[in-house]
Design a protein around this motif. Structure first.
Motif, short mmCIF file in Angstrom:
data_model
loop_
_atom_site.label_atom_id
_atom_site.label_comp_id
_atom_site.label_asym_id
_atom_site.label_seq_id
_atom_site.Cartn_x
_atom_site.Cartn_y
_atom_site.Cartn_z
N UNK A 220 0.82 -1.21 0.00
CA UNK A 220 0.00 0.00 0.00
C UNK A 220 0.86 1.26 0.00
N UNK A 221 2.15 1.07 0.21
CA UNK A 221 3.10 2.17 0.24
C UNK A 221 4.49 1.59 0.07
N UNK A 222 5.38 2.33 -0.61
CA UNK A 222 6.78 1.94 -0.73
C UNK A 222 7.62 3.10 -0.20
N UNK A 223 8.43 2.81 0.81
CA UNK A 223 9.34 3.80 1.39
C UNK A 223 10.76 3.38 1.03
N UNK A 224 11.43 4.20 0.25
CA UNK A 224 12.81 3.93 -0.17
C UNK A 224 13.74 4.81 0.65
N UNK A 225 14.58 4.18 1.46
CA UNK A 225 15.42 4.90 2.41
C UNK A 225 16.84 4.98 1.85
N UNK A 226 17.39 6.20 1.86
CA UNK A 226 18.76 6.44 1.42
C UNK A 226 19.55 7.01 2.60
N UNK A 227 20.80 6.63 2.71
CA UNK A 227 21.68 7.14 3.75
C UNK A 227 23.04 6.51 3.61
N UNK A 228 24.07 7.14 4.26
CA UNK A 228 25.40 6.63 4.00
C UNK A 228 26.35 6.57 5.15
N UNK A 229 25.95 7.01 6.33
CA UNK A 229 26.90 6.99 7.45
C UNK A 229 27.06 5.59 8.00
N UNK A 230 28.17 5.40 8.71
CA UNK A 230 28.39 4.13 9.37
C UNK A 230 27.41 3.97 10.53
N UNK A 231 27.20 2.70 10.91
CA UNK A 231 26.23 2.43 11.97
C UNK A 231 26.61 3.13 13.26
N UNK B 71 13.14 8.61 1.29
CA UNK B 71 13.51 9.19 2.58
C UNK B 71 15.03 9.29 2.65
N UNK B 72 15.51 10.47 3.01
CA UNK B 72 16.95 10.72 3.08
C UNK B 72 17.35 10.93 4.52
#
Length: 1230
Positions: free
Chosen positions: A126-137, A284-285
């Motif tokens: 019903x929804x697609x959330x695409x998450x982007x990010x790059x820092x270490x855990x 989502x960034x």
């Protein structure tokens, strides 16, 4: 199977052994040109692979490779069949299998989406959330992880979303996997199943990827992961599926960007399950690096909305700063506009370059970054900023909804309501709380057209809270539900549920009849047939009048007529449903949608009958169902509806007994002239029949106008001496006593029920009272003393008292019992004393009397079966055969006729006598039926029937042991015995007697002396002589006897006793309910029977024959226990019943609000409100501190100006000008 079939979803039927189509459809990329990396001394290609790993063709052309300076995936790599796909098992993780697929970066996203939906069976999003990010855990902030866990994952679970991320155990992808696991720990696994986590990562970046390689597919592939605290590029075991994008590079990031953007764009153009909107896709960034600008730019050009998490660091902070603080200069309308536009663009580029240098000072290719940032800035309308400190993680789903709606409003025309898309998203996500707080808070004027389509969606997707919300805000169900709309609702029923399967079977029958109509859809005819099959003869068929089909037509003619209507214009589909809430209630009940059915029941009239009708439907469906869980759910829902009917009727009975009696026997047009009693009987509603009001009505009908509790000996004596009915031996109600009882027993009238009529005490009173109310004017008055009740002339005492006694069902019952005992006495006398030889010597006169008596019994059975009622012959016969005691009657009469025929001939005389003797046993067992009226003995009939069923299972096990032991024992004792008679007795009959202690030890144990002549001569044995026993296996015979007695006498007999005890205790616990339920059948039977008992019943039959055929007097008992109310009286009763239903719902709502769970919910809501207010207070405090700092800065500046101006212009001020930073710091320290 060809590629075209696969693309269209044919993969759904593929098995694991037939996967040859996957390498043909999905490809991998292999480097075909070695382009030397300048930093590797010639040993490494720019694709990331070593020189030795390249094929010989990639190294052959040194001249062309020397010219190429930059490696490009599309030019310097080629596609080959994929060699990594299937299921993935993480060794030691203890998690269910995940799916994985290696694919080329240029793969068509439609093929990937099809395989995820059809082959991998991922839930439709019903929804697609695409998450982007790059820092270490380790660098991801704590509050960001809280937003992921309490915000993103929780919102994804509530909306049924897909979360797309990197899928690797590094950085943000690992944090999302941990958030899913943490949320799984805090919630149930059932709710977590809605969260689908998908990882899209570059193939060349995955560690241990060689474990996945298998050209034939892996089911599963063993993937070993080291449990290390630091980040790694291995796959994360929290993900459901992995799409490993191969662009030909090894160890390089960014190869998945283009494919991921194309996949998101394709998904955004697909429809949700409700098919009302396209699948919303939100990017989502969180934090991020400068290299992610390309993904951000591509997605914005595809008009994808972005949600940026402010303060998370890196690229997210840069985007927030640009969107909030960078503004383009306004355009002027004077000359030189082109020059000013160029100047403004240069100024904008300079400001953007400053921002990039601020956040990414080490980046080299600044011009390219500025171009991308400028492109992003031009699409900043699609970017929304999320501040967790101001909005909180709990409101994350609301924030996502607003972001998606804001993006969709760009495409909204002026005619469309701008809030319609927001409503559709809230409906798709099933977030009624968001709809209440954001859309139905009184600030938006909703129109019917805005809610119509959403109403269809919420009905089909089973969201009763939204239905209630729409109804409360102005949607009129009368102008919404047409018969065409109702057919669409039935057509949407899943074929997996029991009702869907039954409807599909009926549709297939129509398809087979009309083979040219291949696109048959469910119509009202199929619904009518299904309801007729489930409800049976309880009510008239549904919807047949809508199709212009006569209810009295045969099934074949009705089918042809319906098909003719359906092949025409079907104009009925535009008509509005006559009873829309009842139609929706039945539709919801057939699907076992409990919440939707209960809401429709609340809105529907005639609540008691409607609840019993739903109970009947569910119990019939549960009998036909196979799945145990679905059957249990249906039975629970049926029991809930029965309890609701019981509770509502209890409130009716406590409020006004006389009207509650009418409620039980009132015919309902909504339910095809069914009554509550008739529906409750068909639904096997024992709890409803145990209600005091139902039993009070049955008792009044049973005793008629006689006093309850009259001794049976008085009734029997009056039957023998009829003139005693005119004496005071039996007390009857007269008008004066009835008036006095009404004044004493009736509850005090209230403002709500003072107009509901008088208290009644018998079935005749109810009918007469109803008929009188139709004739009176609007001014209703009580009959004055001396005035005949109901305005009818008073009958003579002799006639009225005679009718009062003989027309009571209890009189008919006692008379039939007495005459039946006399019949059995005569039958026994004939068999034992006066059974003469065949004609001409017999039969005796007493036997002729017996024949006549049985003839009158046969006449009564014929009247009961084929004359009473308005049903067809087949329907009457089916109803008659459903009663077990009617089957006894048929058996008894059939045996009597057979015995009578046989005894008339000499050659079959003995056979006839034997049949008549057996028939006497059947007639005698028929006496058990009279116990049903007794409170203690009535339930014992049910116990006896259930025990007989248990005994059949016991006899099966016993027969196994008897045959096993009997055959072995006979074979061991006698080596040869050809006599069938002796073999049968010793194999079956003798072991059966062993169970009851009759063990002939001398015959079985060869060590004992047996005084009987025997022989070993085969000739004598064949002539019938007793053979001698074999002594060689005597020890084995004794052991078998011991084992047989142990199993049968101890194990099986005790098992039977335990089964009987369980059955007895189970029925005895509810004996009162059982007795009250079966008492109704007996009362109905004797209420409808003639007053005289056999053999005098022949007089009643003659009287009825003359009435019906010559005098044409209609029967008053055809529709027993039923009255037809019309006009004012019917409306008054409906309003009164609705009032009692509302009282019941108010009481139930109060109980629900008083439960611990509801109290905890209210407390939790209050705490959330307090926390939100505290957050707002903190925000106000922060703003006040900032304002205070600004005021101090202004004060300090003014003081400096004053000090400077107060001195000479040639003298420099002693104090330095205060800086804003110093003032703010000092203020914050304070």
């Amino acid at each position: 199977m060809n590629e075209k079939d696969i693309e269209h979803g044919a993969v759904a039927v593929m098995s694991k052994t037939d996967l040859s189509w996957i390498p043909d459809l999905f490809k991998k990329r292999v480097c075909t040109t070695f382009v030397e990396d300048s930093f590797s001394n010639g040993g490494l290609c720019q694709c990331g692979s070593m020189r030795d790993t390249h094929p010989s063709g990639a190294l052959g052309d040194n001249f062309s490779t020397a010219i190429v300076s930059h490696w490009d995936s599309t030019q310097h790599s080629c596609e080959q069949p994929t060699d990594a796909f299937g299921e993935l098992e993480f060794a030691g993780a203890g998690k269910r299998h995940s799916y994985f697929l290696r694919l080329s970066s240029t793969t068509d996203p439609s093929k990937v989406f099809n395989i995820m939906r059809e082959r991998w069976k991922l839930a439709h999003p019903n929804l697609v959330v695409s998450v982007f990010g790059g820092e270490k855990r380790s660098e991801v902030k704590t509050w960001v992880r809280e937003v992921l866990r309490q915000g993103l994952v929780k919102a994804a679970q509530s909306t049924g979303a897909w979360i797309i991320s990197g899928g690797l155990r590094e950085g943000l992808g690992r944090c999302i996997g941990e958030a899913v696991r943490d949320y799984a720990t805090a919630t149930s696994s059932v709710t977590l199943s809605k969260v689908v986590l998908i990882g899209i990562a570059p193939w060349g970046l995955v560690e241990n990827r060689q474990q996945l390689v298998n050209s034939e597919g892996s089911f599963p592939a063993k993937y070993f992961v080291k449990n290390a605290a630091r980040d790694s590029c291995s796959l994360d075991n929290s993900y459901k599926a992995f799409l490993l994008v191969d662009d030909g590079t090894i160890g390089r990031k960014g190869g998945d960007v283009g494919f991921r953007a194309r996949l998101e764009d394709y998904i955004s153009r697909q429809r949700t399950d409700s098919a009302s909107i396209d699948i919303p896709v939100l990017n989502m960034l969180i934090s991020g690096e400068a290299s992610m600008l390309e993904a951000l730019d591509i997605s914005l050009k595809n008009s994808m909305p972005w949600l940026v998490l402010a303060g998370s660091g890196g690229l997210a902070n840069l985007v927030c700063d640009i969107v909030e603080n960078v503004q383009s200069a306004p355009m002027t309308s004077t000359g030189g506009a082109e020059k000013e536009e160029g100047t403004h663009n240069m100024e904008l580029r300079e400001r953007l370059a400053e921002k990039i240098m601020k956040y990414f000072p080490s980046e080299q290719e600044m011009d390219k970054l500025v171009d991308k940032v400028l492109s992003i800035y031009l699409n900043k309308d699609l970017i929304s900023i999320y501040d967790a400190e101001q909005e909180g993680a709990d409101d994350f789903d609301t924030v996502m909804l607003k972001v998606l709606v804001q993006a969709s409003k760009k495409h909204v025309t002026g005619v469309t309501n701008p809030y319609t898309d927001e409503l559709r998203l809230a409906v798709t996500w099933n977030r009624v709380d968001i709809a209440k707080s954001e859309l139905f808070n009184g600030n938006i004027d909703w129109k019917y057209d805005d809610l119509k389509d959403s109403m269809t969606d919420v009905l089909m997707s089973n969201k009763p809270q939204f239905v209630r919300l729409f109804i409360d805000h102005g949607l009129n169900i009368l102008s919404y539900l047409t018969y065409g709309q109702l057919e669409d609702l039935y057509d949407s029923i899943s074929v997996n549920c029991q009702a869907g399967k039954l409807l599909q079977q009926i549709v297939n029958e129509r398809k087979n009849e009309f083979s040219h109509d291949k696109k048959c859809r469910i119509s009202l005819y199929e619904v009518s047939q299904l309801l007729e099959n489930l409800l049976g003869e309880v009510c008239q068929p549904f919807y047949k009048s809508v199709l212009d089909v006569d209810a009295n037509l045969t099934k074949r003619k009705a089918f042809k007529k319906a098909c003719q209507v359906l092949q025409g214009e079907c104009s009925y589909r535009k008509n509005f449903c006559k009873h829309p809430w009842l139609c929706l209630f039945i539709w919801a009940v057939l699907q076992n949608h409990s919440e939707m059915a209960i809401f429709c029941w609340e809105m529907c009239g005639k609540s008691v009958l409607t609840a019993l009708g739903g109970c009947k439907l569910l119990r019939e469906l549960s009998k036909q169902g196979i799945e145990s869980e679905a059957k249990i759910s249906m039975k629970e829902m049926a029991m809930k509806l029965e309890n609701m009917a019981h509770d509502v009727f209890s409130m009716c009975y406590q409020t006004k007994a006389s009207d509650s009696y009418k409620l039980l026997i009132r015919k309902s047009n909504m339910w095809g002239d069914a009554t509550c009693l008739k529906m409750a009987m068909a639904a096997d509603a024992r709890v409803f029949f145990s209600n005091d009001g139902v039993q009070s009505l049955l008792s009044q009908i049973w005793w008629g106008d006689m006093e309850r509790g009259t001794e049976l000996w008085k009734l029997a004596l009056t039957l023998i001496i009829p003139p005693l009915c005119y004496t005071n031996l039996i007390k009857f109600r007269n008008e004066e006593i009835a008036e006095r009882e009404k004044s004493l027993m009736a509850p005090p009238p209230s403002a709500t029920d003072c107009h509901y009529g008088e208290t009644v005490f018998s079935f005749n009173d109810i009918k007469q009272h109803s008929e009188a109310e139709r004739d009176v004017s609007n001014n209703i008055r009580r009959p004055t003393k001396g005035t005949p009740a109901y305005g009818k002339p008073k009958q003579p005492f002799l006639l009225s008292r005679w009718r009062q006694f003989w027309y009571a069902p209890v009189t008919s019952f006692i008379g039939n019992v007495l005459m039946y005992f006399l019949f059995l006495f005569l039958y026994a006398y004939v068999l034992l004393v006066d059974f003469k030889p065949p004609p001409p010597d017999g039969p005796a006169p007493s036997e002729y009397v017996l024949y006549f008596w049985v003839f009158t019994i046969v006449c009564e059975e014929i009247r009961e079966t084929f004359i009473v009622g308005s049903k067809t012959f087949a329907q009457r016969l089916m109803v008659y055969a459903q009663d077990m005691w009617n089957k006894f009657d048929v058996l008894a009469i059939s045996l009597f006729i057979a015995g009578l025929c046989c005894r008339m001939f000499s050659w079959s005389y003995n056979m006839g006598r034997g049949i008549l003797c057996m028939d006497y046993m059947v007639f005698t067992l028929r006496l058990i039926h009279i116990f049903a009226i007794h409170r203690q003995l009535g339930p014992k009939i049910i116990i006896l029937g259930k025990m007989i069923k248990d005994a059949f299972f016991f006899l099966f096990f016993l027969a196994v042991w008897l045959s096993a032991y009997g055959v072995a024992n006979q074979a061991l004792l006698y080596t040869y015995d050809p006599s069938p008679n002796r073999a049968f007795r010793r194999v079956l009959y003798r072991p059966y007697l062993h169970i009851f202690g009759q063990i002939p030890v001398e015959e079985i144990d060869t060590g004992k002396y047996w005084d009987r002549d025997c022989t070993d001569n085969l000739t004598l044995i064949n002539e019938g002589k007793e053979p001698c026993r074999d002594t060689s296996h005597n020890w084995l015979v004794v052991i078998l006897l011991v084992i047989f007695l142990l199993v049968t006498n101890i194990l099986l007999v005790n098992l039977l006793i335990a089964t009987f005890s369980y059955t007895f205790s189970k029925v005895q616990e509810r004996s009162d309910a059982y007795w009250k339920f079966q008492r109704y059948n007996l009362i109905v039977e004797y209420h409808s029977r003639p007053n005289l008992a056999p053999p005098f019943i022949i007089l009643s039959h003659i009287n009825l024959f003359i009435k019906r055929n010559f005098r044409k007097v209609p029967s008053t008992k055809i529709h027993h226990f039923a009255i037809q109310l019309k006009g004012r009286e019917a409306n008054k009763l409906v309003k009164w019943e609705n009032l009692q239903k509302e009282n019941f719902l108010a009481v139930e709502g109060k109980k629900q609000r008083g439960t611990d769970s509801e109290r905890l919910k209210r407390t939790s809501a209050k705490v959330d409100g307090v926390l939100k207010q505290v957050g707002e207070i903190r925000d106000v405090d922060r703003r006040l501190r900032a304002l205070e700092a600004e005021m101090e800065f202004c004060t300090s500046s003014l003081q400096w100006i004053m000090d400077t101006l107060s001195q000479s212009s040639t003298v420099k001020g002693a104090k330095a000008h205060p800086t804003r930073k110093a003032v703010v710091s000092a203020s914050l320290e304070k």
